[in-house]
Design an enzyme around this catalytic site. Structure first.
Site, PDB file in Angstrom:
ATOM      1  N   GLU A   1      13.265   1.168 -80.293  1.00 24.16           N
ATOM      2  CA  GLU A   1      13.483   1.862 -79.027  1.00 24.16           C
ATOM      3  C   GLU A   1      14.982   2.092 -78.903  1.00 24.16           C
ATOM      4  OE1 GLU A   1      12.121  -0.256 -75.551  1.00 24.16           O
ATOM      5  OE2 GLU A   1      12.407   1.509 -74.309  1.00 24.16           O
TER       6      GLU A   1
ATOM      7  N   ASN B   1       2.459   2.436 -72.215  1.00 24.98           N
ATOM      8  CA  ASN B   1       3.298   1.261 -72.469  1.00 24.98           C
ATOM      9  C   ASN B   1       3.397   0.446 -71.193  1.00 24.98           C
ATOM     10  OD1 ASN B   1       5.485  -0.299 -73.973  1.00 24.98           O
ATOM     11  ND2 ASN B   1       6.555   0.310 -72.105  1.00 24.98           N
ATOM     12  N   GLU B   2       2.838  -0.734 -71.216  1.00 28.12           N
ATOM     13  CA  GLU B   2       3.006  -1.669 -70.093  1.00 28.12           C
ATOM     14  C   GLU B   2       2.671  -1.034 -68.747  1.00 28.12           C
ATOM     15  OE1 GLU B   2       6.814  -3.581 -69.916  1.00 28.12           O
ATOM     16  OE2 GLU B   2       6.508  -4.639 -71.785  1.00 28.12           O
TER      17      GLU B   2
ATOM     18  N   CYS C   1       9.671   1.103 -72.767  1.00 25.49           N
ATOM     19  CA  CYS C   1       9.755   1.873 -71.521  1.00 25.49           C
ATOM     20  C   CYS C   1      10.282   3.279 -71.737  1.00 25.49           C
ATOM     21  CB  CYS C   1      10.618   1.127 -70.516  1.00 25.49           C
ATOM     22  SG  CYS C   1       9.801  -0.343 -69.899  1.00 25.49           S
TER      23      CYS C   1
END
Ligand code: AHR
Length: 756
Positions: free
Chosen positions: A26, A333-334, A210
């Site tokens: 990331e 994602n999450e 994120c």
């Protein structure tokens, strides 16, 4: 606890998960721009913008001399609107990330776009005094110019571009990259690339994290913005509050996978942005969902489509006619598991299933290994028959040692697990060993855990937003953490079959519980008064906590049974207060934080080994100044209850189970001379262990290569530093097995094979 242990390697019990260990990449901590991206110029496109970060502007990274302006007229490309306009005598100088690192004798390729109204000669120097060249700009439109420079010394300097008196020039897309052996500019910084190669990853996840679901809908990561010529890419704010050049975009990502011999696991947003964005989670508008889904399908076509397809042809145009062989796609994602999420996720997954049954979709289960999104995400994935679920778990070393059997309790009928982000949350030896123990737990359950990637991977020293990280780096140094060497050992030596292991002489250990611990309040960002305090029926004097102080000790309490009540009133400030029961390390504490997240949440943490484990979160109306809250906290053994104004708010069991700190796991594989065994051993205790590894089928003479990470104390190692200890390799021989000494706080990965 015995100091002699025997590891009996038994029968094969299952096929190992073949692609278990991979990488999470990331652009966080300058991992890509300023890191893996070999580009030396920072903000070469003049696109840094104050909307991304208050201190950014279009000349961030540059100093100027003379008349230099940033202009937007007739831009190089609509996605690259700003350029520097120089009226000579004038110059711009870029110092990259902490200076432009020039290495004596290394060829560097300068490239830039320039235009001028009359013939102009640019003087380019890497300096001071390291290399120089001149570039002629013919009058007219934007033209790309190139030159190679070879610094005469190794130093950190700047790239300076000067326009002489009486001349003018516009500059954009300025780039300086080292050349590879093929004479072409490098895509990836070689020492970091090598560090990744050495991990022998099976897969690479990208672009996050994120970053994939973005800070608001306008910040979702759209893969089409990140391919093609660099100067045409859409640059934007990074969710980690810096700038994304997208110079490592989807094309480079697939190339990186090829360079690492790994398969790609792209993560696309599930049609919603990160719930931590302003205003929370938002969903892509109904009217745009079909286009978004088409974008996701186009990504698969870009990766796998033939040259006759629209996006396969694009891939070929960008230099890669062969398909990339994409097999997985992560969706989300999450994410907070809301109705919007379910709706958008389902449509994306259905579309991929229908158009590309060959692609395995990976779903998501929130940001933690427990909690409301985990509890909602898993049943939802089961209901939908999602093949793999992305689970994330950042935990204390203690938690990892307590929970390494976690996956044995999962339903092997699925969905399977991708532990997409995990870490033992320090860069100390203690965490590396806990991660190793937990990884053995994952290897033992191949029917459940299919994929796993430590996170985050990379951090530039002095430019980070998240710790710990697997690899730290500066301009000229790569600092591998102790966790890195653990990851490398698991990645580099794999097995085909999981073997049963009997471990004799090791038992789980329990931390001693002190007779009394302090009950303590503090309020780092507020002034909070605590009145009418009653501890186990006893009245205690009132207390006040103010920002900046260490807080107030209320009483000594019994950590296994206590009942505390008080009224808290915030007099000024923001956020709330913390009530901590227990001292910090080494014996741990539990903590109630009332008023977290702008005064709205109450959260219970358990802290061990210096790391907070998040146990429970409840939302309540925002706490305002002057509003009294009556808080009652009751501890009864592992059970913790919290009442706010008489209502039971949290009721949970702390995990006080013993820890498995001496752990063994084994795999086997075919070898040229017969079956080979990969045996992993963790000793996260203060005492040395004498270990006998026995191969159950009496194979006779055995030779073993053992990689041992040992010699440092549990708390040695620090964020941004290289591991305090390096692995050493030893050769051992034995009959029907081997004998080893496992020093305190050590990890061994041994490959045993029949002696030649
Ligand atoms: O790994 C760092 C961050 O942690 C990731 O971006 C996010 O998914 C998680 O919260």
């Amino acid at each position: 606890m015995s100091n002699r242990i025997t590891v009996r390697v038994g029968a094969a019990v299952a096929d190992a998960a073949p692609e278990l260990w991979g990488l999470f990449i990331e652009d966080l901590n300058d991992a890509l721009d300023g890191g893996l991206n070999a580009e030396l110029v920072r903000n070469g496109d003049f696109e840094f913008d104050p909307s991304e970060r208050d201190d950014f502007h279009h000349l961030t990274g540059w100093t100027t001399e003379g008349a230099v302006e940033v202009r937007t007229a007739s831009p190089l490309h609509p996605n690259n609107r700003h350029h520097a306009s120089l009226s000579g005598p004038a110059a711009v100088a870029n110092s990259g990330w902490d200076g432009i690192r020039a290495t004596a004798g290394e060829r560097l390729r300068l490239s830039l776009f320039a235009r001028a109204t009359a013939p102009t000669r640019l003087t380019v120097t890497i300096g001071p005094g390291l290399a120089s060249t001149e570039l002629d700009v013919a009058p007219g439109e934007w033209r790309r110019l190139e030159a190679d420079l070879t610094p005469t010394a190794t130093a950190s300097g700047e790239l300076r571009i000067a326009v002489p008196a009486g001349a003018d020039a516009d500059l954009d897309a300025v780039s300086l990259r080292p050349l590879g052996e093929d004479g072409e500019p490098l895509q990836f910084r070689p020492d970091l690339l090598q560090a990744l190669k050495d991990l022998a990853p099976s897969f690479v996840r990208f672009p996050g994290g994120c970053l994939a679901h973005g800070y608001g809908l306008a910040n979702l990561y759209h893969w089409k913005d990140t391919i093609g010529p660099r100067w045409k890419r859409v640059q934007t704010r990074n969710i980690w509050a810096y700038h994304q050049s997208r110079q490592i975009g989807y094309t480079e990502y697939f190339e990186l996978c090829e360079a690492l011999g790994a398969t790609a696991i792209p993560i696309v947003a599930a049609g919603v942005c990160c719930q931590n964005s302003p205003g929370g989670q938002h969903a892509i508008a109904e009217s745009q969902m079909d286009d978004y889904i088409q974008d996701v399908l186009d990504l698969i076509e870009f990766a796998n489509g033939g040259p006759e397809t629209r996006w396969g042809a694009k891939r070929a145009e960008y230099g890669h006619p062969e398909p990339y062989g994409l097999r997985h796609l992560g969706v989300g994602n999450e994410d907070e598991i809301t109705d919007d999420f379910r709706d958008r996720y389902a449509r994306i997954e259905d579309a991929v299933r229908e158009a590309h049954p060959e692609i395995t979709v990976i779903g998501t289960s929130g940001p933690a290994t427990h909690g409301p999104d985990f509890e909602a995400g898993w049943p939802y994935a089961r209901e939908r028959g999602t093949a793999i679920v992305d689970e994330h778990g950042y935990h204390s070393p203690r938690w990892l040692h307590q929970n390494l059997d976690r996956y044995a309790a999962y339903d092997p009928e699925g969905p399977q697990v991708y532990l997409g982000e995990y870490a033992g949350c320090t860069s100390r030896v203690r965490s590396a060993l806990a991660e190793a123990a937990y990884m053995i737990g994952m290897e033992r359950n191949p029917g459940v855990v299919r994929l796993a990637s430590y996170a985050p991977l990379l951090a530039r020293v002095g430019h980070s937003q998240w710790t710990p990280d697997l690899i730290y780096f500066t301009a000229d140094e790569v600092r591998r953490s102790a966790s890195y060497y653990v990851q490398r050992a698991f990645g580099a030596e794999r097995g085909e079959r999981v073997r049963a292991v009997e471990l004799e002489g090791a038992a789980p250990s329990t931390r001693p519980v002190p007779e009394t611990v302090p009950a303590h309040v503090r309020a780092p960002r507020a002034t909070v008064a605590f009145n009418d305090i009653v501890v186990d029926g006893r009245a205690i004097p009132d207390a006040v906590a103010v920002p900046g102080d260490d807080g107030v000790a209320l009483a000594e309490i019994d950590p296994s049974a206590v009942d505390i009540e008080f009224t808290a009133i915030r007099r000024a400030g923001s956020d709330g207060f913390e009530l901590r029961l227990g001292s910090d390390d080494p014996l741990g504490s539990v903590r109630l934080h009332l008023g977290m997240s702008q005064g709205r949440d109450t959260v219970v943490f358990r802290r061990d080994d210096g790391i907070d484990d998040w146990l429970s979160t409840r939302r309540r109306p925002e706490w305002s100044d002057g509003e009294p809250v009556r808080v009652r906290v009751r501890l009864d053994g592992p059970r913790l209850q919290v009442w706010i104004d008489g209502n039971l708010h949290h009721d949970l069991e702390q995990d006080l189970r013993p820890e498995q700190r001496v752990v063994a796991g084994a795999l086997s594989r075919g070898g040229t001379g017969g079956t080979e065994y990969v045996v992993r051993l963790v000793n996260a205790e203060d005492t040395e262990k004498t270990v006998r590894i026995e191969l159950g089928h009496d194979p006779g003479a055995v030779a073993a290569d053992v990689e041992l990470l040992a010699g440092a104390g549990p708390d040695d190692g620090a964020f941004f530093e290289a591991s305090p200890v390096l692995p050493v390799r030893v050769a051992v021989e034995g009959e029907d097995g081997i004998d080893l000494v496992l020093p305190p706080w050590s990890f061994a990965s041994a490959v045993l094979r029949p002696a030649a």
